[in-house]
Design an enzyme around this catalytic site. Sequence first.
Site, PDB file in Angstrom:
ATOM      1  N   ASN A  35       1.954  -3.683 -15.826  1.00  0.00           N
ATOM      2  CA  ASN A  35       1.631  -2.812 -14.680  1.00  0.00           C
ATOM      3  C   ASN A  35       2.589  -1.622 -14.608  1.00  0.00           C
ATOM      4  OD1 ASN A  35      -0.102  -2.376 -12.448  1.00  0.00           O
ATOM      5  ND2 ASN A  35       1.531  -2.973 -11.038  1.00  0.00           N
ATOM      6  N   SER A 124      11.278 -10.216  -0.960  1.00  0.00           N
ATOM      7  CA  SER A 124      10.350  -9.555  -0.042  1.00  0.00           C
ATOM      8  C   SER A 124      10.510 -10.131   1.349  1.00  0.00           C
ATOM      9  CB  SER A 124       8.917  -9.790  -0.530  1.00  0.00           C
ATOM     10  OG  SER A 124       8.001  -9.373   0.439  1.00  0.00           O
ATOM     11  N   TYR A 148       2.387 -15.756  -3.375  1.00  0.00           N
ATOM     12  CA  TYR A 148       3.305 -14.666  -3.717  1.00  0.00           C
ATOM     13  C   TYR A 148       4.637 -14.840  -2.971  1.00  0.00           C
ATOM     14  CZ  TYR A 148       5.504 -10.083  -3.557  1.00  0.00           C
ATOM     15  OH  TYR A 148       6.429  -9.064  -3.618  1.00  0.00           O
ATOM     16  N   LYS A 152       8.736 -15.834  -4.247  1.00  0.00           N
ATOM     17  CA  LYS A 152       9.964 -15.105  -3.897  1.00  0.00           C
ATOM     18  C   LYS A 152      10.993 -16.066  -3.301  1.00  0.00           C
ATOM     19  CE  LYS A 152       8.770 -10.978  -5.193  1.00  0.00           C
ATOM     20  NZ  LYS A 152       9.353 -10.454  -6.433  1.00  0.00           N
ATOM     21  N   ASN A 197      -4.303  -1.735  -2.340  1.00  0.00           N
ATOM     22  CA  ASN A 197      -4.215  -2.774  -1.307  1.00  0.00           C
ATOM     23  C   ASN A 197      -3.442  -2.272  -0.103  1.00  0.00           C
ATOM     24  OD1 ASN A 197      -5.379  -4.975  -2.778  1.00  0.00           O
ATOM     25  ND2 ASN A 197      -3.506  -5.061  -3.997  1.00  0.00           N
ATOM     26  N   LEU A 199      -1.422   0.445   2.603  1.00  0.00           N
ATOM     27  CA  LEU A 199      -1.851   1.535   3.479  1.00  0.00           C
ATOM     28  C   LEU A 199      -1.521   2.929   2.932  1.00  0.00           C
ATOM     29  CD1 LEU A 199      -3.018   2.457   6.199  1.00  0.00           C
ATOM     30  CD2 LEU A 199      -0.743   2.111   7.198  1.00  0.00           C
ATOM     31  N   PHE A 217      -7.557  -1.776   9.719  1.00  0.00           N
ATOM     32  CA  PHE A 217      -7.817  -3.201   9.942  1.00  0.00           C
ATOM     33  C   PHE A 217      -7.277  -3.585  11.318  1.00  0.00           C
ATOM     34  CE2 PHE A 217      -6.976  -3.362   5.148  1.00  0.00           C
ATOM     35  CZ  PHE A 217      -8.295  -3.117   4.838  1.00  0.00           C
ATOM     36  N   ARG A 291      -7.649  -7.875   8.695  1.00  0.00           N
ATOM     37  CA  ARG A 291      -7.540  -8.424   7.344  1.00  0.00           C
ATOM     38  C   ARG A 291      -6.875  -9.801   7.425  1.00  0.00           C
ATOM     39  NH1 ARG A 291      -4.114  -4.823   3.128  1.00  0.00           N
ATOM     40  NH2 ARG A 291      -2.478  -5.402   4.590  1.00  0.00           N
ATOM     41  N   GLY A 293      -4.600 -12.807   7.226  1.00  0.00           N
ATOM     42  CA  GLY A 293      -3.160 -12.932   6.975  1.00  0.00           C
ATOM     43  C   GLY A 293      -2.315 -11.833   7.579  1.00  0.00           C
TER      44      GLY A 293
HETATM   45  P1  NAD Z   1       5.253  -2.802 -10.174  1.00  0.00           P
HETATM   46  O1  NAD Z   1       4.098  -3.663 -10.574  1.00  0.00           O
HETATM   47  O2  NAD Z   1       5.067  -1.347 -10.158  1.00  0.00           O
HETATM   48  O3  NAD Z   1       6.516  -3.139 -11.099  1.00  0.00           O
HETATM   49  C1  NAD Z   1       6.701  -4.392 -11.704  1.00  0.00           C
HETATM   50  C2  NAD Z   1       6.991  -4.145 -13.176  1.00  0.00           C
HETATM   51  O4  NAD Z   1       7.208  -5.412 -13.819  1.00  0.00           O
HETATM   52  C3  NAD Z   1       5.830  -3.474 -13.905  1.00  0.00           C
HETATM   53  O5  NAD Z   1       6.302  -2.345 -14.623  1.00  0.00           O
HETATM   54  C4  NAD Z   1       5.309  -4.557 -14.840  1.00  0.00           C
HETATM   55  O6  NAD Z   1       4.791  -4.012 -16.048  1.00  0.00           O
HETATM   56  C5  NAD Z   1       6.545  -5.413 -15.059  1.00  0.00           C
HETATM   57  N1  NAD Z   1       6.239  -6.799 -15.392  1.00  0.00           N
HETATM   58  C6  NAD Z   1       5.383  -7.649 -14.755  1.00  0.00           C
HETATM   59  N2  NAD Z   1       5.388  -8.845 -15.333  1.00  0.00           N
HETATM   60  C7  NAD Z   1       6.294  -8.781 -16.357  1.00  0.00           C
HETATM   61  C8  NAD Z   1       6.751  -9.714 -17.322  1.00  0.00           C
HETATM   62  N3  NAD Z   1       6.289 -10.966 -17.348  1.00  0.00           N
HETATM   63  N4  NAD Z   1       7.704  -9.313 -18.200  1.00  0.00           N
HETATM   64  C9  NAD Z   1       8.181  -8.045 -18.175  1.00  0.00           C
HETATM   65  N5  NAD Z   1       7.765  -7.114 -17.301  1.00  0.00           N
HETATM   66  C10 NAD Z   1       6.841  -7.484 -16.396  1.00  0.00           C
HETATM   67  O7  NAD Z   1       5.732  -3.340  -8.749  1.00  0.00           O
HETATM   68  P2  NAD Z   1       6.773  -2.723  -7.717  1.00  0.00           P
HETATM   69  O8  NAD Z   1       6.036  -2.337  -6.495  1.00  0.00           O
HETATM   70  O9  NAD Z   1       7.661  -1.749  -8.379  1.00  0.00           O
HETATM   71  O10 NAD Z   1       7.592  -4.047  -7.354  1.00  0.00           O
HETATM   72  C11 NAD Z   1       8.759  -4.408  -8.045  1.00  0.00           C
HETATM   73  C12 NAD Z   1       9.261  -5.734  -7.510  1.00  0.00           C
HETATM   74  O11 NAD Z   1       9.498  -5.613  -6.113  1.00  0.00           O
HETATM   75  C13 NAD Z   1       8.275  -6.884  -7.681  1.00  0.00           C
HETATM   76  O12 NAD Z   1       8.986  -8.050  -8.015  1.00  0.00           O
HETATM   77  C14 NAD Z   1       7.666  -7.028  -6.304  1.00  0.00           C
HETATM   78  O13 NAD Z   1       7.230  -8.334  -6.039  1.00  0.00           O
HETATM   79  C15 NAD Z   1       8.824  -6.648  -5.416  1.00  0.00           C
HETATM   80  N6  NAD Z   1       8.400  -6.146  -4.091  1.00  0.00           N
HETATM   81  C16 NAD Z   1       7.529  -5.097  -4.022  1.00  0.00           C
HETATM   82  C17 NAD Z   1       7.095  -4.645  -2.783  1.00  0.00           C
HETATM   83  C18 NAD Z   1       6.100  -3.511  -2.661  1.00  0.00           C
HETATM   84  O14 NAD Z   1       5.509  -3.355  -1.594  1.00  0.00           O
HETATM   85  N7  NAD Z   1       5.888  -2.692  -3.706  1.00  0.00           N
HETATM   86  C19 NAD Z   1       7.580  -5.259  -1.614  1.00  0.00           C
HETATM   87  C20 NAD Z   1       8.473  -6.307  -1.730  1.00  0.00           C
HETATM   88  C21 NAD Z   1       8.890  -6.751  -2.985  1.00  0.00           C
HETATM   89  C1  WQD Z   2       0.319  -2.137   6.361  1.00  0.00           C
HETATM   90  C2  WQD Z   2      -0.516  -2.032   7.644  1.00  0.00           C
HETATM   91  C3  WQD Z   2      -2.545  -3.325   7.587  1.00  0.00           C
HETATM   92  C4  WQD Z   2      -4.445  -1.040   4.366  1.00  0.00           C
HETATM   93  C5  WQD Z   2       2.086  -5.926   1.912  1.00  0.00           C
HETATM   94  C6  WQD Z   2       2.392  -7.312   1.407  1.00  0.00           C
HETATM   95  C7  WQD Z   2       3.868  -7.586   1.476  1.00  0.00           C
HETATM   96  C8  WQD Z   2       4.670  -6.490   0.767  1.00  0.00           C
HETATM   97  C9  WQD Z   2       4.231  -5.115   1.133  1.00  0.00           C
HETATM   98  C10 WQD Z   2       5.304  -7.226  -1.442  1.00  0.00           C
HETATM   99  C11 WQD Z   2      -1.105  -3.369   8.106  1.00  0.00           C
HETATM  100  C12 WQD Z   2      -2.860  -1.846   7.657  1.00  0.00           C
HETATM  101  C13 WQD Z   2      -3.564  -1.506   5.318  1.00  0.00           C
HETATM  102  C14 WQD Z   2      -5.644  -0.413   4.781  1.00  0.00           C
HETATM  103  C15 WQD Z   2      -4.985  -0.766   7.072  1.00  0.00           C
HETATM  104  N1  WQD Z   2       4.531  -6.563  -0.658  1.00  0.00           N
HETATM  105  N2  WQD Z   2      -3.828  -1.376   6.653  1.00  0.00           N
HETATM  106  N3  WQD Z   2      -5.874  -0.306   6.126  1.00  0.00           N
HETATM  107  O1  WQD Z   2       0.383  -5.977   4.562  1.00  0.00           O
HETATM  108  O2  WQD Z   2       2.527  -5.100   5.608  1.00  0.00           O
HETATM  109  O3  WQD Z   2       2.527  -5.818   3.257  1.00  0.00           O
HETATM  110  O4  WQD Z   2       2.809  -4.991   1.090  1.00  0.00           O
HETATM  111  O5  WQD Z   2       6.219  -7.952  -1.183  1.00  0.00           O
HETATM  112  O6  WQD Z   2       4.084  -8.833   0.902  1.00  0.00           O
HETATM  113  O7  WQD Z   2       1.694  -8.257   2.218  1.00  0.00           O
HETATM  114  O8  WQD Z   2       1.365  -3.725   3.868  1.00  0.00           O
HETATM  115  O9  WQD Z   2       0.462  -1.499   3.375  1.00  0.00           O
HETATM  116  O10 WQD Z   2      -1.027  -3.517   3.040  1.00  0.00           O
HETATM  117  O11 WQD Z   2      -0.439  -2.796   5.354  1.00  0.00           O
HETATM  118  O12 WQD Z   2      -5.258  -0.645   8.255  1.00  0.00           O
HETATM  119  O13 WQD Z   2      -6.478   0.004   3.961  1.00  0.00           O
HETATM  120  O14 WQD Z   2      -1.644  -1.195   7.370  1.00  0.00           O
HETATM  121  O15 WQD Z   2      -3.436  -4.067   8.366  1.00  0.00           O
HETATM  122  O16 WQD Z   2      -1.105  -3.349   9.511  1.00  0.00           O
HETATM  123  P1  WQD Z   2       1.634  -5.217   4.429  1.00  0.00           P
HETATM  124  P2  WQD Z   2       0.059  -2.852   3.829  1.00  0.00           P
END
Ligand code: NAD
Ligand code: WQD
Length: 339
Positions: A35, A124, A148, A152, A197, A199, A217, A291, A293
Amino acid sequence: MKVLVTGGAGYIGSHTVVELLQAGHDVVVVDSLVNGHAEAIERVQDLTGRPVDLEVGDIRDRPFLDRVFAAHTPSAVVHFAGLKAVGESVENPLAYYDVSVGGSRVLLEAMDAAGCHKIIFSSSATVYGEPQYLPYDEQHPTNPVNPYGRTKMMVEQILGDWCAADPACRAISLRYFNPVGAHPSGRIGEDPQGIPNNLMPYIAQVAVGQRPALQIFEDDYEARDGTGERDYVHVVDLAKAHVAAIEALEKHAGHQVVNVGRGQGVTVLELVAAFEQASDTDIARLIAPRRAGDLPSFYANASQAKALVGWQAELGIAEMCRDTWNWQCRNPAGFGASQ
Ligand code: NAD
Ligand code: WQD
């Protein structure tokens, strides 16, 4: 310091590589590119004028990791690699346990074998589950409600045990709230596959005309204006939290958990209004059912980050919208076909 960044070709990882390089650290990235984008690493090198070694491979592949540790001898790891879609984790939980939990275990084994004892982990705020009180502090009970979030939580527990078994081992799990935005240069940003997925990328795609309207949502929650409230944090601020955390590992033994947020709830309608202002566009929207959850309100007490890591957010909602819009306009097809 030489830092190994797993998942460094992804969204948060690539921004963190920029900040690490700018703070004077050397970086090697391990990424399977499942990704992530090699192009993101090219652009990071352009932006910073510094080289980055990209090792393409999977964190579950122990011989591959052993070769990387032997070739680069990093003294710390920042661990982003993993899968991150909540819905997908419900449909295919074993993939999440395999990559995120199994992959983290293999990574720690390779670190042990190489004598590398320091790690920052991408956790997270989703580990908290439903709020028993707000804002969430790090003492809030954890009760993740989907696979998920449970992966974590499990990796945090593994890190606690890993540190307890060897006093040389040190770890910080950063519990991110809602990361958004892009680098102000517009060269790197979030490139979601398919329908977003989250916002902020959805709003950006409506603004640029790729999607007809935002579905909000639920607009009937009791709090504020009735729409969901979240703690958005600019990805550049978040990236800087990792640099600060690596430096804090020198001072703090064992495993620490730290919230990374701004400590401020922003509603869906407030974010839409800020984006309209930043982009000078109208965001078409319609009200849709809640939505599964989703929670009404979710925001951090961010004081531990300041006390333990010496970090606090500097950028606000206006900058998050401005930089998302800049990235979206300059890269309408993400890393695929942009200027
Ligand atoms: P992302 O998907 O852009 O980055 C993840 C990277 O990991 C990608 O480049 C992917 O190619 C690589 N990857 C996945 N599986 C792999 C594997 N088995 N071996 C080697 N590389 C692998 O995601 P992101 O948004 O940058 O998130 C980074 C981290 O932060 C993740 O662990 C995610 O769970 C965590 N996180 C993200 C959010 C968010 O909202 N984006 C929120 C909380 C926590
Ligand atoms: C934010 C707000 C929605 C989309 C998710 C994961 C969380 C973390 C971050 C990794 C909410 C509303 C959303 C849309 C909307 N990821 N919404 N229309 O749900 O807080 O967190 O991403 O760790 O684990 O669950 O973020 O940006 O999806 O939503 O109204 O098309 O926007 O209902 O109130 P969320 P989100």
